[in-house]
Scaffold this active site. Sequence first.
Site, mmCIF file in Angstrom:
data_model
loop_
_atom_site.group_PDB
_atom_site.id
_atom_site.type_symbol
_atom_site.label_atom_id
_atom_site.label_comp_id
_atom_site.label_asym_id
_atom_site.label_seq_id
_atom_site.Cartn_x
_atom_site.Cartn_y
_atom_site.Cartn_z
ATOM 1 C CB VAL A 146 -6.683 8.139 -0.793
ATOM 2 C CG1 VAL A 146 -6.785 7.232 -2.014
ATOM 3 C CG2 VAL A 146 -7.863 9.107 -0.730
ATOM 4 C CD GLU A 147 -4.531 0.693 2.507
ATOM 5 O OE1 GLU A 147 -3.843 -0.345 2.542
ATOM 6 O OE2 GLU A 147 -5.483 0.927 3.276
ATOM 7 C CB VAL A 148 -3.362 3.676 -4.169
ATOM 8 C CG1 VAL A 148 -3.490 3.005 -5.530
ATOM 9 C CG2 VAL A 148 -4.147 4.984 -4.121
ATOM 10 C CB SER A 167 -0.884 0.028 1.251
ATOM 11 O OG SER A 167 -1.750 -1.068 1.288
#
Length: 131
Positions: free
Chosen positions: A122-124, A111
Site C-alpha cells: 500500500v502506497e499512500v 510516497s
Amino acid sequence: MPLNIDRIDHVVLNCRDVEVTADWYARVLGMRREIFGEGRLALTFGEQKINLRPTGAPNWETAAVDEPGSVDLCFIAEASAQEIGAQLRACGVEITAGPVTKIGALGPMTSHYCRDPDGNLVEVACYPDWD
C-alpha cells in the site's frame, strides 16, 4: 475504433479475512465500510470503491490467481507527507519505505509504503499541493 476509458470504477481485493482487512483500511486510511449485493463488503472513499472478496469465494468472478497479498495499490491523500507518516505511525503501521519521491499519474508525488494485513503493498502519497 478503440474504447475511451474514463476511470477505474472499483478494484477487488482477495482477502484471507474480509473483516480484518476492512477494519485495517477503515482505521488506518479512513475508508468507509459498505455492504452491497448479497451481504458482500466493500470499502468506499471519494468516488471509488474496493470490493473485498474472501479467497476461495464461490460464484464470484476473479482473476486467474486467487491469492491474497498479490496487489500493489497507490492512494492519494489530501494531507502532507508529514501527516501521512504520522498517521501510519500512530496506527502502529510499519512504514517499509518513505517518504520518497515517485512519479504518479499527475507527476511527482511523495510516497510512504506499508503493507495491509494480507501483505498487499500500500502506497499512500500526496502531490506537492498538499505537501
